[in-house]
Design a protein around this motif. Structure first.
Motif, PDB file in Angstrom:
ATOM      1  N   GLU A 164      42.264  15.610  59.574  1.00  0.00           N
ATOM      2  CA  GLU A 164      42.579  16.796  60.372  1.00  0.00           C
ATOM      3  C   GLU A 164      43.060  17.941  59.475  1.00  0.00           C
ATOM      4  O   GLU A 164      43.760  17.714  58.486  1.00  0.00           O
ATOM      5  CB  GLU A 164      43.645  16.429  61.417  1.00  0.00           C
ATOM      6  N   SER A 165      42.624  19.136  59.790  1.00  0.00           N
ATOM      7  CA  SER A 165      43.074  20.325  59.062  1.00  0.00           C
ATOM      8  C   SER A 165      42.778  21.541  59.922  1.00  0.00           C
ATOM      9  O   SER A 165      42.101  21.435  60.937  1.00  0.00           O
ATOM     10  CB  SER A 165      42.331  20.456  57.726  1.00  0.00           C
ATOM     11  N   ASP A 166      43.265  22.719  59.506  1.00  0.00           N
ATOM     12  CA  ASP A 166      42.983  23.933  60.264  1.00  0.00           C
ATOM     13  C   ASP A 166      41.612  24.490  59.935  1.00  0.00           C
ATOM     14  O   ASP A 166      41.068  25.309  60.663  1.00  0.00           O
ATOM     15  CB  ASP A 166      44.038  25.013  59.958  1.00  0.00           C
ATOM     16  N   LYS A 171      37.288  17.416  55.652  1.00  0.00           N
ATOM     17  CA  LYS A 171      36.993  16.372  54.671  1.00  0.00           C
ATOM     18  C   LYS A 171      36.755  15.063  55.431  1.00  0.00           C
ATOM     19  O   LYS A 171      37.482  14.736  56.370  1.00  0.00           O
ATOM     20  CB  LYS A 171      38.199  16.225  53.734  1.00  0.00           C
ATOM     21  N   VAL A 172      35.722  14.333  55.021  1.00  0.00           N
ATOM     22  CA  VAL A 172      35.427  13.066  55.701  1.00  0.00           C
ATOM     23  C   VAL A 172      36.331  11.961  55.180  1.00  0.00           C
ATOM     24  O   VAL A 172      36.553  11.840  53.976  1.00  0.00           O
ATOM     25  CB  VAL A 172      33.952  12.672  55.498  1.00  0.00           C
ATOM     26  N   LYS A 173      36.869  11.168  56.124  1.00  0.00           N
ATOM     27  CA  LYS A 173      37.683  10.025  55.727  1.00  0.00           C
ATOM     28  C   LYS A 173      36.807   8.772  55.619  1.00  0.00           C
ATOM     29  O   LYS A 173      36.800   8.106  54.594  1.00  0.00           O
ATOM     30  CB  LYS A 173      38.792   9.819  56.768  1.00  0.00           C
ATOM     31  N   ASP A 192      39.763  12.284  66.188  1.00  0.00           N
ATOM     32  CA  ASP A 192      39.297  12.664  64.846  1.00  0.00           C
ATOM     33  C   ASP A 192      38.024  11.902  64.437  1.00  0.00           C
ATOM     34  O   ASP A 192      37.738  11.718  63.265  1.00  0.00           O
ATOM     35  CB  ASP A 192      40.412  12.496  63.796  1.00  0.00           C
ATOM     36  N   PHE A 193      37.295  11.449  65.463  1.00  0.00           N
ATOM     37  CA  PHE A 193      36.006  10.810  65.197  1.00  0.00           C
ATOM     38  C   PHE A 193      34.869  11.661  65.774  1.00  0.00           C
ATOM     39  O   PHE A 193      34.975  12.170  66.895  1.00  0.00           O
ATOM     40  CB  PHE A 193      35.947   9.417  65.827  1.00  0.00           C
ATOM     41  N   VAL A 263      32.533  17.360  56.780  1.00  0.00           N
ATOM     42  CA  VAL A 263      31.867  17.339  58.081  1.00  0.00           C
ATOM     43  C   VAL A 263      32.309  18.557  58.880  1.00  0.00           C
ATOM     44  O   VAL A 263      33.480  18.950  58.830  1.00  0.00           O
ATOM     45  CB  VAL A 263      32.154  16.028  58.851  1.00  0.00           C
ATOM     46  N   ILE A 264      31.384  19.140  59.585  1.00  0.00           N
ATOM     47  CA  ILE A 264      31.695  20.280  60.443  1.00  0.00           C
ATOM     48  C   ILE A 264      31.545  19.838  61.890  1.00  0.00           C
ATOM     49  O   ILE A 264      30.440  19.509  62.326  1.00  0.00           O
ATOM     50  CB  ILE A 264      30.758  21.467  60.134  1.00  0.00           C
ATOM     51  N   PRO A 265      32.671  19.777  62.628  1.00  0.00           N
ATOM     52  CA  PRO A 265      32.585  19.365  64.030  1.00  0.00           C
ATOM     53  C   PRO A 265      31.772  20.389  64.818  1.00  0.00           C
ATOM     54  O   PRO A 265      31.938  21.594  64.627  1.00  0.00           O
ATOM     55  CB  PRO A 265      34.046  19.345  64.493  1.00  0.00           C
ATOM     56  N   ALA A 266      30.922  19.883  65.668  1.00  0.00           N
ATOM     57  CA  ALA A 266      30.022  20.779  66.397  1.00  0.00           C
ATOM     58  C   ALA A 266      29.766  20.237  67.798  1.00  0.00           C
ATOM     59  O   ALA A 266      29.857  19.035  68.043  1.00  0.00           O
ATOM     60  CB  ALA A 266      28.698  20.916  65.647  1.00  0.00           C
TER      61      ALA A 266
END
Lengths: 359, 359
Positions: A164-166, A171-173, A192-193, A263-266
């Motif tokens: 998680e970040s702003d 970054k992928v875990k 966060d998945f 990764v870019i959440p979309a």
């Protein structure tokens, strides 16, 4: 003006077994208009990609047996834009072969690598997220992927956990396999998945280096013929090298091992259209929740079915609920919607007893 | 030597709507190999009749649109043996037209009139009962029919009640319509009811006289052109007369009214193959009680189905019990076995919305 070092590679070599009998090894899913929109999936993908880069930098990589289908469905493509694999491999060879070819043309190339057979409803949002990835490559290099915000605990997708970040770029875990139901529900709740979309963005140089590190054999084999790429003898050389490459996915081979993956959440209305059920869920349904593709289909006392049939065929169905009915010239499938994961097994059974004739 | 004044007329003008989509108005049931024996129903009927009379005295009466189908499937027939109706009528016009033509050729003709699309398993027994009827004509003239010993309280058949006697030839007491279940059970228990097989034996002279008495308009209309029968102008004349004839069955028009009707009880493994269920019951079934006609049909978790599909098509079915699945080039039917009486309605619906295209 679109960025001149942005290249797109559409992967169109899959067989789409779970979409049998519409999808067959001779005429797979990506070449069908499965949603009845008037365009095939690869045509939709191509048009979506035109928002991202210029037509001359769009490539399709596919098994050579589909070259003619690609040419026919995407007549704007020049020959150099169809990258022909001697045989169907997994996605890692795809990624490396296309990256090397493009890198030889343009050392600064950035590549969007994406499947040809997915559904994306909001094309603008898709283009926006891809652009974000492309722009980010200049600030922090790495391997980028788009992760889909999950809307249900789907057990048919792989998941990507991020830190998680702003920043809209995360970054992928970890990458995870398809989870069981319980785990999928935990993933969904955790927040966060993301679903692994199989849509990647990277610099040609960076992905090639990643192969050198994590799949050195594959890199070495392809690097041997690097000088021959984009020349008259490329085809002959690739025919020799390709069969020895490892049939591994880009996820397993590279993404899961690489240390700098973003990764870019979309959320752009995405489905991999991986099963008949996912097609059903993304199709127009009538008041009886029947999704019907066909011109003369009469349903009586029937709800929640997916019926897919050629335009020139009449279908009468009575007393069927939550079934898949797929009819083609050569084959007919009737099974409960919940058995859509069995289709692969049906196809294998058919192969065992009848060879390749119907599959 | 077979009796030289015995003639057989096979009625082949029906459309077989309840066998849709296999049976269509362009290619009806009698011209299909519905049982997968390698022979169509009319071919089986023809061969059965060869036990009874010589080939040159076998006639087929049919709607002119099926002339070519008859010629193709029964290539031994000469043109004079195909009696061509200008349009599909009911069985009374069939009976009269054929009787007049034959009577003009042979004043002492005896005629076996029978459907082209029934199943008869024991051909010898059938021939024996027909012979008994033919022989009886000489002792006591009248209209003869074969009555099938019922084996269940079927509500799909008409019944014939006879007057008990020691003679194997019984006097008919009444013809009945298709009964409801309760009545059918009473009929079965009573022991003096038989199924109406639609197989008739009579002298040409006698049936023509019966028409004169009970359907005088029809008789008069046809008698007007009697002199033209078996001549070059027959066709032209019949084209004029036929449209005005009453569309009535031989049962309603003659048999139920005639005072001298005999029935011969018989058991030769008979079915009128009137519905998909009756076909199912007369087909070979595997251990899961599935009756399958097709070359590549895979059933999983499925019992008690009738699956009928072209040889060059693969079918995979899962989770279906007691259904009918009929697939042809132009149409597909899926419905519960118990709905087989609905097929007629499905066809009517299709006709209403799509015209004759699929039916």
């Amino acid at each position: 003006m679109k960025n001149s070092n942005v290249y797109c590679v559409i992967m169109a070599g899959g067989i789409g077994t779970r979409f049998w009998p519409l999808s067959t090894s001779k005429f797979p899913k990506q070449f069908h208009d499965v949603l009845g929109t008037g365009k095939t999936l690869i045509q939709q993908t191509y048009e979506r990609i035109l928002h991202i880069t210029d037509a001359e930098r769009i490539y399709v990589i596919t098994d050579k047996m589909y070259n003619d289908l690609v040419k026919k469905q995407l007549p704007d493509l020049q020959d150099y834009q169809i990258i022909s694999e001697p045989m169907g491999m997994n996605t890692a060879p795809c990624a490396l072969y296309s990256a090397m070819k493009i890198q030889k043309t343009d050392a600064n190339a950035k590549i969007l690598l994406c499947p040809s057979d997915h559904l994306i409803i909001n094309e603008n949002k898709f283009a926006e997220k891809v652009q974000l990835a492309l722009d980010s490559l200049d600030q922090k290099d790495g391997l980028y992927t788009l992760g889909i915000q999950p809307t249900r605990p789907d057990t048919g997708y792989g998941y990507i956990q991020y830190i998680e970040s702003d920043n809209p770029v995360k970054k992928v875990k970890t990458f995870t396999e398809k989870p069981n139901r319980e785990l999928a529900e935990k993933f969904l709740l955790s927040g966060d998945f993301l679903w692994n979309s199989g849509i990647f963005v990277w610099k040609a140089q960076t992905i090639i280096e990643a192969f050198k590190k994590f799949l050195p054999d594959m890199h070495q084999a392809m690097f041997q013929i690097y000088d021959d790429l984009n020349t008259d003898i490329e085809k002959r050389k690739v025919n020799k090298v390709y069969p020895v490459l490892q049939k591994i996915s880009i996820d397993h081979g590279i993404m899961e091992r690489h240390k700098t993956v973003y990764v870019i959440p979309a959320s752009f209305g995405w489905s991999d259209l991986g099963t008949w059920t996912s097609l059903y869920e993304n199709s127009n349904r009538n008041r009886q929740r029947n999704a019907i593709l066909g011109k003369t289909v009469k349903l009586y006392k029937s709800k929640g079915n997916l019926v897919h049939v050629a335009k020139d065929k009449a279908v009468v169905i009575e007393g069927l609920n939550n079934y898949i009915v797929i009819d083609t010239k050569n084959a007919l499938l009737i099974c409960p919607m919940e058995s859509d994961q069995e289709v692969k097994n049906f196809v294998n059974d058919l192969k065992l007893s009848k060879g390749e004739k119907f599959v």
